[in-house]
Design an enzyme around this catalytic site. Structure first.
Site, short mmCIF file in Angstrom:
data_model
loop_
_atom_site.label_atom_id
_atom_site.label_comp_id
_atom_site.label_asym_id
_atom_site.label_seq_id
_atom_site.Cartn_x
_atom_site.Cartn_y
_atom_site.Cartn_z
N ARG A 5 7.56 -1.14 3.74
CA ARG A 5 7.43 -2.42 2.91
C ARG A 5 6.64 -2.02 1.72
O ARG A 5 6.79 -2.35 0.87
CB ARG A 5 7.26 -3.58 3.69
CG ARG A 5 7.48 -4.84 2.85
CD ARG A 5 7.25 -6.17 3.64
NE ARG A 5 7.63 -7.22 3.08
CZ ARG A 5 6.81 -7.77 2.04
NH1 ARG A 5 5.71 -7.32 1.58
NH2 ARG A 5 7.26 -9.02 1.10
N CYS A 6 5.37 -1.49 2.17
CA CYS A 6 4.45 -1.42 1.10
C CYS A 6 4.90 -0.60 -0.24
O CYS A 6 4.54 -0.67 -1.04
CB CYS A 6 3.11 -0.82 1.73
SG CYS A 6 1.87 -1.86 2.84
N MET A 7 5.58 0.64 0.25
CA MET A 7 6.12 1.33 -0.65
C MET A 7 7.34 0.93 -1.52
O MET A 7 7.90 1.98 -2.12
CB MET A 7 6.59 2.76 0.06
CG MET A 7 5.21 3.60 0.78
SD MET A 7 5.82 5.33 1.16
CE MET A 7 6.72 4.72 2.64
#
Length: 409
Positions: free
Chosen positions: A398-400
């Site tokens: 999700r962060c990426m």
């Protein structure tokens, strides 16, 4: 097709278009002595990090998702020589260059790069002092002498492959964020140019937060639970004042959301964003890190009579989520299965940071075996990717990723 180029009204609707950043030379400008300054704990091996990231992007394409890249969008936004020059000047102004001669030399270096994407990637990578002409001793000022051992004229931006944070898509709008640390706040310049000048996105997307604000908010703390309900995190990286500004703008601009659940939890690097401890994976299922549950406070925020109405929720989290999502029951799937050792280890390796690409279909790191097994027992389909190098930056799927378009659910 909708006239809106940004369409993100959930965390779980089928993902159609997403923006990534392929790790670049900025990772090779990480040094052990300056890791804390640049918000890293370790140094990824670039070649393997790129292979892992390419496999991540291909896994998304294999699911029919169009993959955009930040560096390409930013380059496409430099649509005239005047805009290109303006970008270079803003980049220099925000780089905190204290010496006039150094600034002149960097300006010449950047103007000498003719290809727009090469220029953008150079600004991301940072500039070492050895790339610039030597300043004669008699011309050096006090800053040059005092900082002579520091190797960079402009710091790299190694966190850029975490595209979730500099801006966040919310409905048809964008929150162009003011970030927690100066080293990351420079990253938001690319979003500014994309949403101001890009042929597709420029001038066509409402901003519900602006990078010029003086309070801090990051995209990892902005989750879209449904077309009516947002979740925001009050965390190490996002403060309550920013959330209030964001919510007033969302409600005033009638972006479409009626309520916000604000999650207040432990303020530390382990739990830097809400999405490192809590993500939505299906209509009625969430991952959660059990360590936050004891100290978690949740506030319901609505907008009435042109002001925010805030109520602290005292009940069970699963019941609160079920009530707000209109489902009979919500399942909280605990990272590590509630085992204190597995939970701590796998949360550190982003076991709770899943990217949902359709209801019940999630991208995860393969290394979090305990949590992954539990997710599969709940009937989820997992797309497992390697992340031995990517995870060193303390971020997961999700962060990426930053969704640009999802189907409605």
């Amino acid at each position: 097709m909708s006239s809106h180029p940004i369409q993100v009204f959930s965390e779980i609707g089928k993902l159609k278009k997403v923006m990534l950043h392929r790790p670049g030379k900025e990772l090779e400008n990480l040094l052990p002595d300056y890791l804390e300054r640049l918000l890293f704990d370790d140094i990824p091996f670039l070649e393997d990090a790129q292979k892992e990231h390419d496999a991540f992007a291909q896994a998304l394409r294999d699911e029919g998702i169009e993959v955009l890249y930040l560096e390409q969008l930013a380059a496409e936004s430099l649509t005239s020589p005047e805009i290109r020059d303006q970008f270079i000047e803003e980049y220099l102004d925000e780089a905190n260059i204290r010496d006039r001669q150094t600034k002149v030399a960097i300006r010449e270096l950047l103007h000498g790069i003719k290809d727009n994407q090469e220029l953008v990637e150079k600004t991301m990578a940072g500039i070492q002092k050895v790339e610039l002409p030597e300043i004669p001793d008699e011309a050096k000022d006090l800053t040059d002498l005092v900082e002579s051992d520091y190797p960079f004229a402009i710091d790299p931006m190694p966190n850029l492959y975490f595209t979730r944070d500099p801006f966040a898509t919310i409905g048809n709008a964008v929150s162009l964020n003011h970030m927690f640390a100066d080293t990351r706040n420079r990253e938001t310049l690319y979003g500014k140019y994309i949403f101001k000048y890009h042929p597709i996105y420029g001038g066509k997307v409402d901003l519900v937060y602006n990078r010029e604000e003086d309070t801090r908010i990051e995209g990892g703390d902005e989750l879209i639970l449904s077309k009516d309900v947002l979740a925001v995190g009050i965390s190490q990286r996002t403060d309550a004042a920013s959330i209030e500004k964001l919510l007033v703008n969302i409600f005033k601009k009638n972006v479409g959301f009626k309520k916000v659940l604000a999650f207040e939890f432990a303020n530390n690097r382990k739990f830097m964003h809400l999405d490192t401890v809590f993500t939505m994976v299906d209509y009625d299922k969430f991952t959660i890190h059990p360590e936050i549950e004891g100290d978690l406070h949740v506030y319901s925020v609505t907008y009435e009579n042109e002001k925010l109405k805030i109520v602290e929720e005292k009940g069970d989290l699963a019941e609160l989520l079920a009530q707000n999502l209109g489902v009979e029951k919500v399942h909280l799937i605990r990272c590590g299965g509630g085992n204190i050792v597995a939970a701590a280890r796998e949360q550190w390796n982003d076991g709770s940071n899943t990217l949902t690409i359709a209801p019940g279909v999630v991208v995860v790191y393969d290394r979090n075996t305990v949590t992954n097994k539990i997710l599969e027992e709940y009937g989820l389909r997992l797309i497992k990717i390697r992340g031995s190098e990517l995870v060193r930056g303390r971020g997961g799927p999700r962060c990426m990723s930053m969704p640009f378009e999802r189907e409605e659910v």
